[in-house]
Design a protein around this motif. Structure first.
Motif, PDB file in Angstrom:
ATOM      1  N   GLU B 387     -42.920 -13.865  80.606  1.00 25.71           N
ATOM      2  CA  GLU B 387     -43.297 -14.848  79.568  1.00 25.71           C
ATOM      3  C   GLU B 387     -44.218 -14.203  78.539  1.00 25.71           C
ATOM      4  N   LEU B 388     -45.120 -13.382  79.083  1.00 17.30           N
ATOM      5  CA  LEU B 388     -46.091 -12.717  78.216  1.00 17.30           C
ATOM      6  C   LEU B 388     -45.394 -11.817  77.196  1.00 17.30           C
ATOM      7  N   LEU B 389     -44.372 -11.112  77.669  1.00 17.32           N
ATOM      8  CA  LEU B 389     -43.625 -10.226  76.759  1.00 17.32           C
ATOM      9  C   LEU B 389     -42.980 -11.025  75.624  1.00 17.32           C
ATOM     10  N   GLN B 390     -42.384 -12.141  75.992  1.00 18.14           N
ATOM     11  CA  GLN B 390     -41.732 -12.961  74.949  1.00 18.14           C
ATOM     12  C   GLN B 390     -42.759 -13.500  73.964  1.00 18.14           C
ATOM     13  N   GLU B 395     -45.661 -13.170  68.649  1.00 24.19           N
ATOM     14  CA  GLU B 395     -46.954 -12.985  67.982  1.00 24.19           C
ATOM     15  C   GLU B 395     -46.949 -11.717  67.132  1.00 24.19           C
ATOM     16  N   GLN B 396     -46.349 -10.682  67.673  1.00 26.97           N
ATOM     17  CA  GLN B 396     -46.282  -9.423  66.929  1.00 26.97           C
ATOM     18  C   GLN B 396     -45.473  -9.617  65.657  1.00 26.97           C
ATOM     19  N   PHE B 397     -44.406 -10.355  65.779  1.00 22.39           N
ATOM     20  CA  PHE B 397     -43.585 -10.608  64.599  1.00 22.39           C
ATOM     21  C   PHE B 397     -44.351 -11.453  63.579  1.00 22.39           C
ATOM     22  N   SER B 398     -45.194 -12.354  64.086  1.00 25.32           N
ATOM     23  CA  SER B 398     -45.975 -13.201  63.178  1.00 25.32           C
ATOM     24  C   SER B 398     -47.184 -12.452  62.621  1.00 25.32           C
ATOM     25  N   ASN B 399     -47.265 -11.179  62.966  1.00 25.36           N
ATOM     26  CA  ASN B 399     -48.321 -10.321  62.420  1.00 25.36           C
ATOM     27  C   ASN B 399     -49.713 -10.737  62.874  1.00 25.36           C
ATOM     28  N   LEU B 426     -48.637  -4.978  85.717  1.00 23.16           N
ATOM     29  CA  LEU B 426     -47.192  -4.768  85.894  1.00 23.16           C
ATOM     30  C   LEU B 426     -46.561  -4.214  84.613  1.00 23.16           C
ATOM     31  N   LEU B 427     -47.002  -4.734  83.485  1.00 25.09           N
ATOM     32  CA  LEU B 427     -46.426  -4.294  82.204  1.00 25.09           C
ATOM     33  C   LEU B 427     -46.882  -2.888  81.833  1.00 25.09           C
ATOM     34  N   HIS B 428     -48.149  -2.595  82.082  1.00 24.94           N
ATOM     35  CA  HIS B 428     -48.648  -1.254  81.774  1.00 24.94           C
ATOM     36  C   HIS B 428     -47.947  -0.202  82.645  1.00 24.94           C
ATOM     37  N   GLU B 429     -47.784  -0.538  83.927  1.00 27.38           N
ATOM     38  CA  GLU B 429     -47.146   0.420  84.830  1.00 27.38           C
ATOM     39  C   GLU B 429     -45.712   0.733  84.434  1.00 27.38           C
ATOM     40  N   ILE B 445     -45.818  -4.179  71.542  1.00 33.47           N
ATOM     41  CA  ILE B 445     -44.612  -3.723  72.251  1.00 33.47           C
ATOM     42  C   ILE B 445     -43.757  -2.937  71.254  1.00 33.47           C
ATOM     43  N   PHE B 446     -42.901  -2.081  71.748  1.00 32.99           N
ATOM     44  CA  PHE B 446     -42.078  -1.254  70.866  1.00 32.99           C
ATOM     45  C   PHE B 446     -40.962  -2.100  70.234  1.00 32.99           C
ATOM     46  N   PRO B 447     -40.534  -1.737  69.020  1.00 29.45           N
ATOM     47  CA  PRO B 447     -39.476  -2.511  68.364  1.00 29.45           C
ATOM     48  C   PRO B 447     -38.197  -2.566  69.192  1.00 29.45           C
ATOM     49  N   SER B 448     -37.891  -1.452  69.892  1.00 29.60           N
ATOM     50  CA  SER B 448     -36.660  -1.464  70.705  1.00 29.60           C
ATOM     51  C   SER B 448     -36.779  -2.488  71.831  1.00 29.60           C
TER      52      SER B 448
END
Lengths: 352, 457
Positions: B387-390, B395-399, B426-429, B445-448
């Motif tokens: 959920e956090l990734l989504q 948020e990243q897209f909203s700058n 978990l995400l960092h690992e 997060i990376f664009p890919s």
């Protein structure tokens, strides 16, 4: 009928867009999407009260400086007026049309602005808000002045001033426009006297920092035109210091003060410093508000500086940009040529 | 002059004089041979003097630097910059401009043409030279596949131009952006932000504060508005750049000695490497073991505070076989190397050898998909991580800057604040998230990955 809207999120967005130190221009397009979606949802549901509530959240943004460079903010304003008409809410209509008039005037669409103020005044009168009506009528004088109908502008101001008590701080507003008209006529000492009176009145009013900053810039200009450069520089410094406290929220005012300061530097032949200030002013005027009325003046000052420096190609390109902006605004270029000739001869600064 | 210096010439003369003096003394002893001997000695002494002061024999350093190699390493504080910077670059690129130390210089990664007089300059220095040379090329095209670091290099270039006060304005946009349906509010597609030249003109017109009416008028307006301004126009993530492209031609009309354009693209075709108009920069995969090792050491150093097991892999990188395997599987693509190394740190080299035979974009997709599935199997923290990734993507897209405080507030709203740290670990690992500010937090997060997450809704 109440549509499902996340009001908390919208309040956050409004707060972010209107707080000092932040700028509406720094909010990404995607963040405005939630406002766009909410507006669309409310409109489809014909939730007119909801639309007015939404408009109220962004009052600060629309009242302080125009944010019409952001399409959804302009759309919100349009639809809110439509909503007030549906509800036959004359109080809201008076207020919203007044705000619209301000924004049109700030951008330079003076004819449309007069129409909005006139309708606003009618609505205020209908709900017996005489002061609201007076304010909208007063604003028409600024538009008439910009359209070179100075007689009409003066007439309105005299009528307005008759209705305001001599000790009412709000009196500073019509007096300030009267000062500009006096400057247009070439009476610089008379203008200075009026502006000092205006400054004293604004200083008595509450929350008048921005009015004071604007008056200080006007005073600086007039003092500078009379050759008192050090005093003018001090006034400009004070004006910009006040605006610095509200960074991001009054970009138009900051651009206006810097433009006037640049004109002073140009007259002092400090061309490079003037061009630097004009770049700063341009960045403020061209970002989220799109203040075309300021931008043609910025480009005009640049054109004159380039001409004085003998950089003819740049002067011509900037001159073309002046004409382009004035065409966008529907302003006469013949009038510009006339004003330029008259004002430069009289030594009363560049055309307004 | 490099092979026979003045020093050698003088010493040969001294030697010949010595021989002459000796033979003269042998056949006809007298005062003249003594003079010849003194002349030989004097010439010999002078040869030392000439040697120490001769410019012709000064050795060039192995590597010349004209610009500070650290130029552009510091993040740009967008709050202090032009409003249009943060407003225009909605997505990943803004984050790159803000982030500290996001670029690591690696030998042979950047391939760019060597101009006249640039011998001895490293590639980045050559690019800076051209960028700041008024007569240099006006378009800088950085071409490479995804995950190679195109945007990272472009951000370094832009940041350096800012730092050096060579430009005072950043214009342009990311060519790829997410479109949102105004009615449903749902994200529709990752389509190009401006597929057409008109779209590009509209974007620039909006940034320069002039209404768009037509392409011809817009072009004239943009040129007039940019008179006396020093600007860099950023065109990030363009799919293809080809000779004759209308967008390229338009950029050539807009750019001049004070206005430069930096373009990142996956493919460039029909363009020469260096001309008066453009410079083509390729990013090579990290194929050389020593270069790959340097990059991986940097990765371990940067990310081990959030993924301590990475330290365990450090010694393994001295094993040529292991390093060779990593280079081969990743194809030398930096992002793939980082993901694979993170997996090795979590499991083992042996387990990693069981990866299916996929390469390039397919491997990247596989790695993301397997991580996505794995998170689902890790209970509540794993689900929260998904959920956090989504949320991060949105948020990243909203700058919006994603700070630790905002992350906490997000988790609090979901009543999951107790699980937040676990989810972040978990995400960092899995190298699905990077944090460039360890104090206040600046997550990205990376664009890919954003593109991958988009397909997962």
């Amino acid at each position: 009928m109440s549509a499902e809207i996340d009001w908390d999120d919208l309040e956050d967005l409004a707060k972010q867009a209107t707080q000092s130190g932040e700028s509406p221009g720094a909010i990404a397009d995607a963040a405005w999407e939630q406002l766009r979606q909410a507006l669309e949802t409310l409109r489809q549901a014909e939730d007119w009260s909801g639309i007015l509530r939404l408009r109220k959240l962004f009052t600060g943004l629309l009242a302080r400086d125009s944010a019409w460079g952001i399409p959804v903010v302009k759309k919100l304003d349009d639809i809110a007026i439509e909503a007030a008409r549906h509800l036959d809410n004359t109080v809201e209509l008076g207020h919203l049309l007044g705000a619209r008039g301000h924004n049109l005037h700030r951008q330079g669409f003076h004819e449309e602005s007069i129409a909005a103020f006139a309708e606003s005044a009618v609505n205020y009168r209908e709900c017996e808000d005489d002061f609201g009506a007076l304010k909208s009528t007063f604003m028409m004088s600024l538009c008439y002045r910009a359209l070179n109908n100075r007689q009409e502008a003066r007439q309105i101001l005299e009528d307005v001033l008759r209705q305001v008590e001599p000790d009412d701080p709000w009196r500073g507003n019509p007096l300030q426009v009267l000062a500009w008209l006096t400057q247009d006529e070439g009476d610089l000492p008379g203008t200075e006297r009026l502006l000092r009176e205006v400054l004293a009145l604004h200083e008595q009013a509450e929350d008048a920092d921005i009015l004071i900053a604007g008056t200080l810039a006007d005073l600086a200009e007039v003092v500078g035109l009379q050759g008192r450069v050090a005093e003018a520089t001090e006034f400009f410094g004070r004006s910009l210091a006040i605006l610095q406290q509200y960074q991001g929220q009054y970009d138009r005012q900051e651009a206006r003060s810097k433009l006037k300061y640049a004109e002073l530097l140009m007259r002092q032949k400090q061309y490079d410093e003037a061009l630097q200030l004009l770049d700063d002013s341009d960045d403020k005027a061209s970002s989220y508000g799109h203040y075309y009325d300021l931008m043609w003046r910025i480009e005009l000052t640049r054109a004159l500086i380039f001409a004085r420096k003998g950089r003819w190609r740049e002067a011509i390109l900037k001159g073309q940009m002046v004409l382009r902006y004035r065409r966008i605004l529907g302003l006469s270029n013949w009038l510009l040529a006339r004003q330029l000739w008259q004002r430069l001869r009289a030594g009363t600064g560049l055309p307004r | 002059m490099k092979l026979i210096s003045w020093k050698i010439i003088l010493r040969i003369i001294a030697l010949l004089s010595l021989l002459l003096a000796a033979s003269w003394a042998y056949f006809e002893p007298g005062f003249e041979p003594v003079l010849a001997l003194l002349g030989a000695v004097a010439t010999f002494i002078v040869s030392f003097f000439v040697d120490n002061n001769s410019k012709a024999t000064t050795q060039l350093p192995a590597e010349v630097t004209l610009f500070d190699p650290d130029c552009g390493n510091a993040g740009v504080d967008l709050a202090d910059q032009r409003l249009r910077v943060s407003a225009a670059f909605g997505a990943y690129f803004t984050g790159l401009l803000e982030r500290e130390e996001s670029y690591v210089p690696l030998a042979s990664q950047i391939e760019c043409p060597i101009g006249k007089g640039q011998e001895g300059l490293p590639p980045v220095q050559r690019i800076f030279w051209h960028l700041q040379n008024p007569k240099g090329p006006r378009l800088f095209i950085v071409a490479a596949e995804g995950g190679m670091g195109k945007s990272t290099l472009a951000a370094k270039l832009v940041r350096c131009l800012y730092e050096q006060e060579t430009v005072d304005m950043i214009l342009g946009d990311s060519a790829k952006s997410e479109h949102i349906d105004p009615v449903s509010g749902r994200s529709l597609t990752f389509a190009a932000g401006y597929e057409t030249v008109s779209g590009f003109y509209q974007r620039l017109c909006a940034q320069l504060g002039v209404p768009y009416e037509s392409d011809d008028l817009a072009l004239a307006d943009i040129r007039r508005r940019l008179v006396h301004r020093r600007a860099v126009i950023m065109v990030d993530n363009l799919e293809t750049v080809a000779q004759g492209d209308r967008l390229l031609q338009s950029l050539l009309k807009i750019t001049d000695r004070d206005i430069r354009a930096v373009i990142t693209t996956r493919r460039a075709s029909g363009l020469s490497d260096l001309s008066r108009q453009h410079m083509l920069v390729h990013l090579n995969p990290l194929q050389k073991p020593e270069v790959a090792k340097e990059f991986l050491y940097w990765h371990i150093d940067q990310h081990s505070p959030t993924h301590p097991n990475l330290y365990k892999t450090q010694d393994d990188l001295d094993d040529k076989k292991k390093l060779g395997w990593l280079i081969e599987r990743s194809g030398g693509v930096p992002l793939l190397m980082q993901l694979l190394l993170s997996d090795i740190a979590r499991s083992s080299w042996e387990q990693m050898r069981q990866l299916p035979s996929l390469f390039g974009p397919q491997l990247l997709d596989f790695l993301y998909a397997s991580r996505w599935q794995e998170l689902q199997q890790l209970g509540q923290p794993g689900l929260l991580a998904r959920e956090l990734l989504q949320w991060l993507r949105q948020e990243q897209f909203s700058n919006r800057r994603i700070t630790s405080k905002r992350l906490y507030e997000w988790a609090q709203k979901k009543d999951q604040e107790n699980r937040l740290n676990e989810a972040l670990t978990l995400l960092h690992e899995r190298f699905l998230i990077v944090n460039s500010d360890r104090q206040k937090g600046n997550y990205a997060i990376f664009p890919s990955l954003a593109e991958f997450l988009h397909t997962k809704g």
